[in-house]
Write a protein that holds these residues in place. Structure first.
Motif, PDB file in Angstrom:
ATOM      1  N   ARG A 172       6.326  10.668   4.456  1.00  0.00           N
ATOM      2  CA  ARG A 172       7.386   9.817   3.923  1.00  0.00           C
ATOM      3  C   ARG A 172       7.070   8.348   4.190  1.00  0.00           C
ATOM      4  O   ARG A 172       7.205   7.506   3.309  1.00  0.00           O
ATOM      5  N   ILE A 173       6.649   8.074   5.428  1.00  0.00           N
ATOM      6  CA  ILE A 173       6.312   6.699   5.800  1.00  0.00           C
ATOM      7  C   ILE A 173       5.128   6.207   4.972  1.00  0.00           C
ATOM      8  O   ILE A 173       5.118   5.061   4.496  1.00  0.00           O
ATOM      9  N   LEU A 174       4.137   7.062   4.778  1.00  0.00           N
ATOM     10  CA  LEU A 174       2.970   6.692   3.978  1.00  0.00           C
ATOM     11  C   LEU A 174       3.372   6.348   2.551  1.00  0.00           C
ATOM     12  O   LEU A 174       2.877   5.370   1.973  1.00  0.00           O
ATOM     13  N   ALA A 175       4.283   7.127   1.976  1.00  0.00           N
ATOM     14  CA  ALA A 175       4.750   6.850   0.616  1.00  0.00           C
ATOM     15  C   ALA A 175       5.439   5.488   0.533  1.00  0.00           C
ATOM     16  O   ALA A 175       5.226   4.732  -0.416  1.00  0.00           O
ATOM     17  N   ILE A 176       6.247   5.171   1.544  1.00  0.00           N
ATOM     18  CA  ILE A 176       6.928   3.869   1.568  1.00  0.00           C
ATOM     19  C   ILE A 176       5.918   2.743   1.684  1.00  0.00           C
ATOM     20  O   ILE A 176       6.022   1.714   0.997  1.00  0.00           O
ATOM     21  N   VAL A 177       4.924   2.922   2.558  1.00  0.00           N
ATOM     22  CA  VAL A 177       3.887   1.898   2.736  1.00  0.00           C
ATOM     23  C   VAL A 177       3.146   1.656   1.427  1.00  0.00           C
ATOM     24  O   VAL A 177       2.876   0.514   1.043  1.00  0.00           O
ATOM     25  N   ILE A 178       2.826   2.736   0.716  1.00  0.00           N
ATOM     26  CA  ILE A 178       2.114   2.600  -0.562  1.00  0.00           C
ATOM     27  C   ILE A 178       2.960   1.838  -1.568  1.00  0.00           C
ATOM     28  O   ILE A 178       2.450   0.972  -2.294  1.00  0.00           O
ATOM     29  N   VAL A 179       4.258   2.127  -1.619  1.00  0.00           N
ATOM     30  CA  VAL A 179       5.150   1.399  -2.530  1.00  0.00           C
ATOM     31  C   VAL A 179       5.138  -0.093  -2.206  1.00  0.00           C
ATOM     32  O   VAL A 179       5.033  -0.946  -3.097  1.00  0.00           O
ATOM     33  N   VAL A 180       5.242  -0.424  -0.921  1.00  0.00           N
ATOM     34  CA  VAL A 180       5.265  -1.830  -0.503  1.00  0.00           C
ATOM     35  C   VAL A 180       3.947  -2.516  -0.850  1.00  0.00           C
ATOM     36  O   VAL A 180       3.946  -3.633  -1.387  1.00  0.00           O
ATOM     37  N   VAL A 181       2.831  -1.860  -0.570  1.00  0.00           N
ATOM     38  CA  VAL A 181       1.518  -2.458  -0.835  1.00  0.00           C
ATOM     39  C   VAL A 181       1.309  -2.674  -2.324  1.00  0.00           C
ATOM     40  O   VAL A 181       0.862  -3.745  -2.762  1.00  0.00           O
ATOM     41  N   ILE A 182       1.630  -1.663  -3.129  1.00  0.00           N
ATOM     42  CA  ILE A 182       1.469  -1.784  -4.580  1.00  0.00           C
ATOM     43  C   ILE A 182       2.370  -2.891  -5.121  1.00  0.00           C
ATOM     44  O   ILE A 182       1.953  -3.691  -5.971  1.00  0.00           O
ATOM     45  N   SER A 183       3.611  -2.949  -4.640  1.00  0.00           N
ATOM     46  CA  SER A 183       4.548  -3.966  -5.101  1.00  0.00           C
ATOM     47  C   SER A 183       4.039  -5.362  -4.761  1.00  0.00           C
ATOM     48  O   SER A 183       4.102  -6.280  -5.589  1.00  0.00           O
ATOM     49  N   TYR A 184       3.541  -5.528  -3.539  1.00  0.00           N
ATOM     50  CA  TYR A 184       3.009  -6.833  -3.127  1.00  0.00           C
ATOM     51  C   TYR A 184       1.809  -7.216  -3.977  1.00  0.00           C
ATOM     52  O   TYR A 184       1.694  -8.360  -4.436  1.00  0.00           O
ATOM     53  N   PHE A 185       0.922  -6.256  -4.232  1.00  0.00           N
ATOM     54  CA  PHE A 185      -0.253  -6.515  -5.066  1.00  0.00           C
ATOM     55  C   PHE A 185       0.162  -6.965  -6.464  1.00  0.00           C
ATOM     56  O   PHE A 185      -0.395  -7.932  -7.004  1.00  0.00           O
ATOM     57  N   MET A 186       1.137  -6.281  -7.055  1.00  0.00           N
ATOM     58  CA  MET A 186       1.553  -6.633  -8.412  1.00  0.00           C
ATOM     59  C   MET A 186       2.205  -8.011  -8.451  1.00  0.00           C
ATOM     60  O   MET A 186       1.998  -8.779  -9.395  1.00  0.00           O
ATOM     61  N   TYR A 187       2.991  -8.325  -7.427  1.00  0.00           N
ATOM     62  CA  TYR A 187       3.620  -9.656  -7.380  1.00  0.00           C
ATOM     63  C   TYR A 187       2.556 -10.745  -7.275  1.00  0.00           C
ATOM     64  O   TYR A 187       2.604 -11.733  -8.013  1.00  0.00           O
ATOM     65  N   VAL A 188       1.603 -10.558  -6.383  1.00  0.00           N
ATOM     66  CA  VAL A 188       0.533 -11.548  -6.213  1.00  0.00           C
ATOM     67  C   VAL A 188      -0.294 -11.660  -7.486  1.00  0.00           C
ATOM     68  O   VAL A 188      -0.623 -12.777  -7.913  1.00  0.00           O
ATOM     69  N   LYS A 189      -0.615 -10.545  -8.107  1.00  0.00           N
ATOM     70  CA  LYS A 189      -1.386 -10.583  -9.355  1.00  0.00           C
ATOM     71  C   LYS A 189      -0.642 -11.337 -10.444  1.00  0.00           C
ATOM     72  O   LYS A 189      -1.230 -12.141 -11.169  1.00  0.00           O
ATOM     73  N   GLY A 190       0.660 -11.085 -10.543  1.00  0.00           N
ATOM     74  CA  GLY A 190       1.439 -11.790 -11.543  1.00  0.00           C
ATOM     75  C   GLY A 190       1.465 -13.297 -11.284  1.00  0.00           C
ATOM     76  O   GLY A 190       1.350 -14.100 -12.213  1.00  0.00           O
ATOM     77  N   MET A 191       1.575 -13.683 -10.041  1.00  0.00           N
ATOM     78  CA  MET A 191       1.601 -15.103  -9.691  1.00  0.00           C
ATOM     79  C   MET A 191       0.259 -15.762  -9.960  1.00  0.00           C
ATOM     80  O   MET A 191       0.184 -16.924 -10.370  1.00  0.00           O
ATOM     81  N   ILE A 192      -0.841 -15.017  -9.733  1.00  0.00           N
ATOM     82  CA  ILE A 192      -2.171 -15.578  -9.982  1.00  0.00           C
ATOM     83  C   ILE A 192      -2.439 -15.716 -11.472  1.00  0.00           C
ATOM     84  O   ILE A 192      -2.893 -16.742 -11.959  1.00  0.00           O
ATOM     85  N   VAL A 193      -2.102 -14.663 -12.217  1.00  0.00           N
ATOM     86  CA  VAL A 193      -2.365 -14.672 -13.659  1.00  0.00           C
ATOM     87  C   VAL A 193      -1.566 -15.743 -14.360  1.00  0.00           C
ATOM     88  O   VAL A 193      -2.062 -16.458 -15.243  1.00  0.00           O
ATOM     89  N   TYR A 194      -0.305 -15.879 -13.957  1.00  0.00           N
ATOM     90  CA  TYR A 194       0.583 -16.782 -14.673  1.00  0.00           C
ATOM     91  C   TYR A 194       0.811 -18.086 -13.950  1.00  0.00           C
ATOM     92  O   TYR A 194       1.556 -18.935 -14.401  1.00  0.00           O
TER      93      TYR A 194
END
Length: 203
Positions: free
Chosen positions: A180-202
């Motif tokens: 369960r904890i691993l799933a939450i960590v993956i959600v947080v990491v993926i979300s952070y990656f997508m936010y950073v990618k969006g900020m870099i691209v745009y």
């Protein structure tokens, strides 16, 4: 919110949608991060809110009693955010999007998670198969239709899958806490990656 949209100029009025918090990548890049949350409460046209409302009623009346009110709320909101983050990271820069479909795909993904966790339960496994088919069919339709935020749907489904795995069903001690904890960590990491990618691209 649909009534507010209508009173302020119409649910298909671009200025009204932007005013009330529709997702536009350029404004998120400028610091309006709340546009990753507010779009799931807005809809564009009567057909849009009717279809999403019908789907929410159909799916929610099965899922919410199964996982409980608070888990359902968490799943709905957070999978909607992961969907909007995916749209922000990978979608078109000038596109405006709104609607609950990111959260709805999250609910579809949650059914897949429950089917995997409780594989011995035939009801859940059959539901999982049905919603997997629904996800595939909808994504194929997204590819053939204009104005559909396919990345939002993909992000919502992935978020719902992981969150469904993290939340499980109350009073049943599965999956293991470490998973369960691993799933939450993956959600947080993926979300952070997508936010950073969006900020870099745009940015």
């Amino acid at each position: 919110m649909f009534l507010v949209e209508s009173l302020l100029g119409g649910s298909q009025n671009l200025n009204t949608l932007i005013l009330l918090g529709a997702k536009t990548n350029s404004l998120i890049q400028e610091g309006q991060w709340w546009r990753l949350i507010t779009p799931m409460f807005l809809h564009i046209g009567i057909f849009h809110i009717f279809m999403n409302g019908f789907t929410l009623l159909y799916v929610g009346q099965v899922l919410e009693p199964m996982i409980g009110h608070w888990r359902f709320l968490i799943l709905y909101v957070l999978s909607g955010i992961t969907g909007n983050l995916a749209s922000f990271a990978f979608g078109a820069n000038n596109a405006l999007s709104a609607g609950a479909s990111t959260s709805l795909f999250g609910m579809f993904g949650a059914f897949l998670a429950l089917a995997l966790i409780y594989r011995e339960n035939r009801f859940l496994t059959e539901l999982g198969k049905s919603f997997l088919g629904l996800i595939v069919v909808n994504l194929l339709m997204d590819l053939t239709m204009s104005g559909i935020d396919i990345w939002g749907h993909i992000g919502g489904a992935i978020g719902g899958l992981l969150l469904g795995y993290a939340l499980g069903i109350p009073r049943i001690n599965r999956p293991k806490m470490i998973l369960r904890i691993l799933a939450i960590v993956i959600v947080v990491v993926i979300s952070y990656f997508m936010y950073v990618k969006g900020m870099i691209v745009y940015g």
